[in-house]
Design a protein around this motif. Structure first.
Motif, mmCIF file in Angstrom:
data_model
loop_
_atom_site.group_PDB
_atom_site.id
_atom_site.type_symbol
_atom_site.label_atom_id
_atom_site.label_comp_id
_atom_site.label_asym_id
_atom_site.label_seq_id
_atom_site.Cartn_x
_atom_site.Cartn_y
_atom_site.Cartn_z
ATOM 1 N N UNK A 127 -5.357 4.100 14.534
ATOM 2 C CA UNK A 127 -5.357 3.574 15.914
ATOM 3 C C UNK A 127 -4.083 2.799 16.243
ATOM 4 N N UNK A 128 -3.503 2.138 15.228
ATOM 5 C CA UNK A 128 -2.288 1.346 15.477
ATOM 6 C C UNK A 128 -1.263 1.609 14.379
ATOM 7 N N UNK A 129 -0.244 2.486 14.642
ATOM 8 C CA UNK A 129 0.724 2.856 13.595
ATOM 9 C C UNK A 129 1.638 1.696 13.164
ATOM 10 N N UNK A 130 1.573 0.593 13.901
ATOM 11 C CA UNK A 130 2.421 -0.554 13.517
ATOM 12 C C UNK A 130 1.825 -1.301 12.313
ATOM 13 N N UNK A 131 0.532 -1.090 12.068
ATOM 14 C CA UNK A 131 -0.108 -1.760 10.920
ATOM 15 C C UNK A 131 0.250 -1.051 9.624
ATOM 16 N N UNK A 132 0.120 -1.770 8.506
ATOM 17 C CA UNK A 132 0.361 -1.147 7.197
ATOM 18 C C UNK A 132 -0.960 -0.635 6.641
ATOM 19 N N UNK A 133 -0.849 0.180 5.578
ATOM 20 C CA UNK A 133 -2.068 0.705 4.939
ATOM 21 C C UNK A 133 -2.889 -0.466 4.386
ATOM 22 N N UNK A 134 -2.189 -1.491 3.883
ATOM 23 C CA UNK A 134 -2.872 -2.596 3.198
ATOM 24 C C UNK A 134 -3.805 -3.364 4.132
ATOM 25 N N UNK A 135 -3.400 -3.559 5.387
ATOM 26 C CA UNK A 135 -4.250 -4.348 6.289
ATOM 27 C C UNK A 135 -5.206 -3.476 7.111
ATOM 28 N N UNK A 136 -5.373 -2.208 6.691
ATOM 29 C CA UNK A 136 -6.372 -1.366 7.353
ATOM 30 C C UNK A 136 -5.807 -0.457 8.418
ATOM 31 N N UNK B 161 -10.044 3.777 -6.332
ATOM 32 C CA UNK B 161 -9.279 4.958 -6.751
ATOM 33 C C UNK B 161 -8.405 5.482 -5.611
ATOM 34 N N UNK B 162 -8.948 5.471 -4.401
ATOM 35 C CA UNK B 162 -8.207 6.065 -3.286
ATOM 36 C C UNK B 162 -6.923 5.289 -2.994
ATOM 37 N N UNK B 163 -6.984 3.943 -3.082
ATOM 38 C CA UNK B 163 -5.764 3.153 -2.831
ATOM 39 C C UNK B 163 -4.776 3.312 -3.981
ATOM 40 N N UNK B 164 -5.296 3.516 -5.215
ATOM 41 C CA UNK B 164 -4.393 3.781 -6.372
ATOM 42 C C UNK B 164 -3.630 5.080 -6.135
ATOM 43 N N UNK B 165 -4.354 6.109 -5.619
ATOM 44 C CA UNK B 165 -3.697 7.388 -5.320
ATOM 45 C C UNK B 165 -2.625 7.206 -4.242
ATOM 46 N N UNK B 166 -2.925 6.372 -3.235
ATOM 47 C CA UNK B 166 -1.944 6.126 -2.166
ATOM 48 C C UNK B 166 -0.714 5.408 -2.729
ATOM 49 N N UNK B 167 -0.937 4.528 -3.702
ATOM 50 C CA UNK B 167 0.206 3.832 -4.341
ATOM 51 C C UNK B 167 1.089 4.829 -5.082
ATOM 52 N N UNK C 141 5.331 9.158 -15.977
ATOM 53 C CA UNK C 141 4.733 10.407 -15.475
ATOM 54 C C UNK C 141 3.564 10.076 -14.542
ATOM 55 N N UNK C 142 3.525 10.719 -13.368
ATOM 56 C CA UNK C 142 2.412 10.505 -12.435
ATOM 57 C C UNK C 142 1.749 11.840 -12.104
ATOM 58 N N UNK C 143 0.471 11.761 -11.817
ATOM 59 C CA UNK C 143 -0.249 12.979 -11.420
ATOM 60 C C UNK C 143 -1.029 12.660 -10.132
ATOM 61 N N UNK C 144 -0.790 13.456 -9.075
ATOM 62 C CA UNK C 144 -1.536 13.242 -7.824
ATOM 63 C C UNK C 144 -2.544 14.373 -7.672
ATOM 64 N N UNK C 145 -3.792 13.996 -7.457
ATOM 65 C CA UNK C 145 -4.807 14.977 -7.042
ATOM 66 C C UNK C 145 -5.553 14.353 -5.893
ATOM 67 N N UNK C 146 -5.017 14.551 -4.691
ATOM 68 C CA UNK C 146 -5.546 13.814 -3.543
ATOM 69 C C UNK C 146 -6.062 14.806 -2.509
ATOM 70 N N UNK C 147 -7.333 14.612 -2.082
ATOM 71 C CA UNK C 147 -7.933 15.570 -1.139
ATOM 72 C C UNK C 147 -7.328 15.453 0.250
#
Length: 943
Positions: free
Chosen positions: A300-309, A321-327, A372-378
């Protein structure tokens, strides 16, 4: 009493508030039952006569069928004689399924499907040419005629434009005894181990026979056999290849495009049904709409960051887990969860929204270590879509829907049908085109159709067209010419739905039936009232009895017999105070008679309100049939929006103005219909919409719970000394939680018996006798009354009972003020009429402190109201306006319209002929307008 053989005799009726009444109702006549709201009209018509008719019908079932239905309670009546089969046409009976439309309810769509299946012409969706189909004999004659003396190959098409190597297929063809195949236009011998490039698309045909054509008997016989074989392997399609010119012609037993060879299955009615897999669009499953992800709802507001919702579905940062994947995605695309979303690259956003699988390594600049990182994100969007489409949980589906918009299906463009179904046409129109026409246009189209049909089509279609025309005329006669048959039934008003069912019943031409109708004139402009009354007279004239529960003046005056129930409402009603022909009723001294003969009337205000000089302006509304409408609403006045049914009143107010105001004051999510701009929002504090939707859909909901007075009543019971000794809390007096309620019926007072093929039936609970609570709870008393006794009090009884408790008294007093003194506090909301539900909402809003600057929207508040009740309601409404509030009413009732300060008349006609502002101003100014239908009737009222 009337003569016995031609009457319905009701003796000793005591249902609800009826006081042991006896009445003779003449058969095969139009009978109106009238009286104040809550006087017992519906108790007599529906809960006594209809209930007994239904019970007798069920008694005719076998014992085996009845065991699934449970026992239907006999209504509390000594006896009913002369009862014929009963059909009730109520307001609440339309299906809320998205698959139900005006066409399916009236069966017009079923006849249209039959018409297109039997008389429609098919056209190719590739070339637009007319499709052809042949018998084997015709194909043989055509081959001999067109290819005489030529060398031909007869081919059976096996594969059309598909990838694969087809090694097994070639083996199979060889085993069937064929030696040659034609691959991508080239005839080849079948060889061992033959295969094709699996990544290219191929066309493969089996060569069935190679013949030089002449008209000798041997050749004819050989061609016939080859056609038969080719049809078998080619699934009713064959090709003839001219060896010299290399040209190909298609022939088919099914419908087929002569140029490209695509074929349709032979049409059956279910090919045109959006409720059958054979006809429904494969993408939207025949609903015409699909749900699409709306990125603005996810972010709704692209000025906000992922961290504050910043991503609404995820909320604020949690250690999950989902926020770890985003990191990890952040590591790859070099952003942090604290960065504003608008700064994240498109590539990263693509992965966050739509998902991805990847392995990658990142070297730390300071430590020099490679990780090494592995992403498996839906993907957030993909997850929401999968939850909406595949989840078994309705809660998850509802959650996913919050981030989606309902849009027209791009494949079928809202027509609900698959591509082939839309290429069957009659007189250049397909079935979807006809479904989207207004009924008036569709009727005209069918009247002209005979001139455009071939003789063969006429022979096939005459009977079907007659049935369709009849049903369309019935819909025209009940004032519904502005609807289209594709209109979803859940978007219909109560009055529209009832008139559609009425038209369907007239269409079925039953004789000797008793029809009971519940206020069919609701939502109908005075102009169309004549048509409705004529339709009811038609039903009567073919040999049916018609009983109408109605308050409409015209209807009462045109009835053959009138029964007036009263004198007041609730326990002060339930008696027959007057009966006879309309002229006999007029001579009486009942409240109804006094309004009909002019002794009592609504006084026109000497001076219209000036308002507060401020305006709310809506410019350029174009939703549905509105033609760029702009309106100026003067604030601080009582405003009426009028116009014939279907002229665009609801589109303008309920679908454009209200969603705009609701979004502005309360962040409502409903999207308004298109408009250019709105001005003057700063002049009002809030908007309240009071419509006629039920206040609850289960027996647990009632006026006490809806107006929140029940919370206060429960708190009051916990304060009694006996309750405090026992340690009872407020929950003990709730019928929705365990503890104090009767567990047999779980506090609903009734048991629901599920009827396999009829609506559910509610039967009183045998443990608590409908009291809802267990013995211990009922022992707690306040002023000698238990919690169950309080719920069974009428509002009129509750007002003096709670006089000393201001919080409760204020709320019940407002219910009394809007004319609902006769209902009980605990009356199940499923038994309330639309008008009663609306007035309970109105009372709920009135009992709150108003700001003196509120904008109220009411949609036909006079539904179900007697003249006297309208007077009470208008007093309440006038009090609100006098405090400075603005009230906008959508209304057809002339008594309300003439009391308003400002009128906006939309029209002039319904459907396409509407959507303009025809007149505006005070009632006196509008009455002078020559174009407005409302003005013609208003003029008589103002005299």
């Amino acid at each position: 009493m009337l003569e016995n053989d031609n009457t319905i005799e009701v003796i000793g009726a005591r249902v609800h508030n009826l006081k042991n009444i006896d009445i003779s109702i003449p058969r095969e006549k139009l009978v109106v039952i009238t009286g104040l709201s809550g006087s017992g009209k519906s108790s007599l018509a529906f809960d006594t006569i209809y209930a007994e008719g239904q019970r007798r019908y069920i008694e005719t079932f076998s014992a085996y069928a009845r065991q699934f239905l449970g026992g239907l309670e006999r209504p509390d009546v000594d006896k009913i004689d002369g009862l014929s089969p009963v059909i009730a046409i109520e307001q609440k009976t339309t299906s809320k399924s998205p698959r139900s439309t005006v066409g399916t309810i009236t069966e017009i769509y079923d006849f249209l499907r039959l018409l297109f299946a039997r008389a429609g012409d098919a056209y190719s969706y590739n070339t637009g040419e007319k499709m052809v189909s042949y018998s084997d004999e015709q194909i043989k004659d055509l081959i001999i005629k067109d290819f005489s003396g030529k060398r031909i190959n007869i081919l059976a098409p096996i594969i059309r434009a598909r990838k694969g190597h087809y090694a097994e297929l070639f083996q199979q063809i060889a085993k069937q005894g064929f030696l040659k195949v034609r691959i991508n236009g080239e005839v080849k011998d079948i060889t061992t181990g033959m295969k094709l490039d699996r990544y290219k698309t191929h066309d493969i045909e089996t060569v069935i026979d190679r013949i030089v054509v002449d008209d000798s008997e041997d050749v004819q016989k050989r061609i016939s056999e080859s056609i038969n074989t080719a049809m078998h392997y080619g699934e009713n399609v064959l090709m003839v290849l001219d060896q010299d010119s290399n040209e190909v012609r298609f022939f088919s037993r099914n419908l087929m495009c002569p140029t490209t060879g695509i074929s349709y299955q032979n049409p059956e009615p279910n090919l045109f049904s959006f409720n059958s897999p054979k006809g429904a669009c494969p993408d939207c499953n025949g609903l015409g709409t699909i749900n699409e992800i709306n990125i603005k709802k996810i972010i709704p507001n692209p000025k906000l960051s992922i961290k504050v919702g910043g991503f609404a579905p995820l909320g604020e940062y949690k250690s999950s887990w989902i926020f770890k994947q985003l990191e990890i995605i952040g590591e790859k695309f070099e952003f942090k969860l604290t960065d504003p979303i608008e700064t994240i690259s498109d590539e990263a956003m693509e992965m966050i929204l739509n998902g991805g699988k990847e392995k990658f390594s990142v070297t730390s600049k300071t430590a020099g270590v490679t990780k090494e990182y592995k992403i498996e994100f839906e993907g957030i969007s993909a997850f929401i879509k999968s939850q909406h489409d595949d989840s078994g949980s309705s809660t998850l589906k509802r959650w996913a829907k919050e981030f989606m918009d309902e849009v027209n299906c791009p494949t079928c463009e809202g027509s609900r049908l698959k591509k082939e179904s839309l290429y069957f046409k009659i007189n250049e129109q397909n079935i979807a085109d006809l479904s989207n026409m207004d009924i008036s246009d569709l009727t005209a189209w069918f009247h002209d159709l005979e001139n455009h049909l071939s003789d063969k089509q006429k022979r096939i279609a005459t009977e079907v067209i007659k049935e369709i025309k009849d049903r369309l005329n019935f819909l025209m006669n009940v004032g519904l010419e502005y609807l289209a048959i594709s209109r979803s039934s859940k978007s219909l008003s109560g009055g529209e739905a009832q008139r559609i069912r009425l038209a369907t019943q007239i269409g079925s031409q039953l004789v000797g039936v008793l029809y009971i109708l519940d206020e069919p004139s609701i939502g109908l402009h005075q102009r169309d009232n004549e048509k409705l009354i004529h339709s009811l007279e038609q039903l009567r004239d073919i040999g049916n009895s018609v009983i109408v529960v109605e308050h409409d003046k015209d209807m009462i005056e045109r009835a053959d017999y009138v029964i007036d129930i009263g004198p007041k409402a609730g326990k002060y009603g339930g008696e027959i105070i007057s009966k006879g022909t309309p002229s006999e009723i007029l001579k009486g001294d009942t409240i109804t008679a006094q309004y009909l003969n002019g002794k009592m009337k609504f006084d026109i205000p000497k001076k219209r309100r000036e308002g507060n000089g401020k305006f709310l302006k809506l410019t350029g509304a174009t939703g549905n049939n509105l033609k760029n409408v702009s309106i100026e609403l003067p604030l601080g006045k009582l405003i009426c929006v009028t116009g014939v049914s279907g002229s665009g009143k609801s589109t303008l107010i309920n679908e454009t103005l209200y969603p705009i105001l609701n979004a502005f004051y309360f962040n409502g999510v409903k999207k308004p219909k298109p408009y250019k701009k709105i001005e003057g929002l700063e002049h009002i504090d809030k908007v309240i919409d009071i419509d006629q939707s039920p206040i609850g859909r289960t027996p647990r909901s009632n006026p006490a719970t809806y107006t929140e007075v029940f919370t206060e009543i429960r708190n009051m019971f916990t304060m009694t000394s006996e309750s405090m000794i026992r340690g009872y809390k407020a929950g003990r007096f709730s019928f929705n939680v365990k503890g104090g309620r009767c567990e047999t019926c779980e506090g609903s007072g009734v048991r629901t018996i599920e009827m396999s093929f009829l609506p559910d039936v509610y039967v009183e609970c045998e443990t608590c006798q409908g009291k809802r609570f267990n013995r211990e709870t009922l022992e707690i008393r306040f002023k000698g009354k238990s919690i169950s006794d309080v719920l069974n009090m009428t509002i009129d009884e509750a007002v003096p009972f709670f006089e000393m408790i201001p919080k409760i008294h204020r709320k019940v007093k407002t219910l009394q003020d809007v004319g609902l003194g006769y209902i009980t506090l605990g009356q199940q909301s499923t038994t309330l009429s639309g008008g009663e539900a609306q007035r309970i909402k109105l009372a709920g809003e009135l009992s709150k402190k108003d700001t003196g600057n509120t904008f109220y929207i009411l949609d036909e508040p006079t539904t179900g109201l007697h003249f006297e009740d309208i007077r009470v309601l208008m007093d309440v409404i006038n009090r609100l306006v006098d405090k400075g509030n603005t009230i906008l009413i959508i209304e057809h009732n002339m008594d309300v319209i003439k009391l308003s300060d400002y009128i906006i008349d939309i029209g002039p006609e319904g459907g396409k002929g509407g959507g303009n502002v025809v007149a505006k101003g005070t009632p006196e100014e509008v009455a002078k307008n020559k174009k407005s239908y409302t003005a013609q009737f208003l003029k008589k009222e103002l005299l």
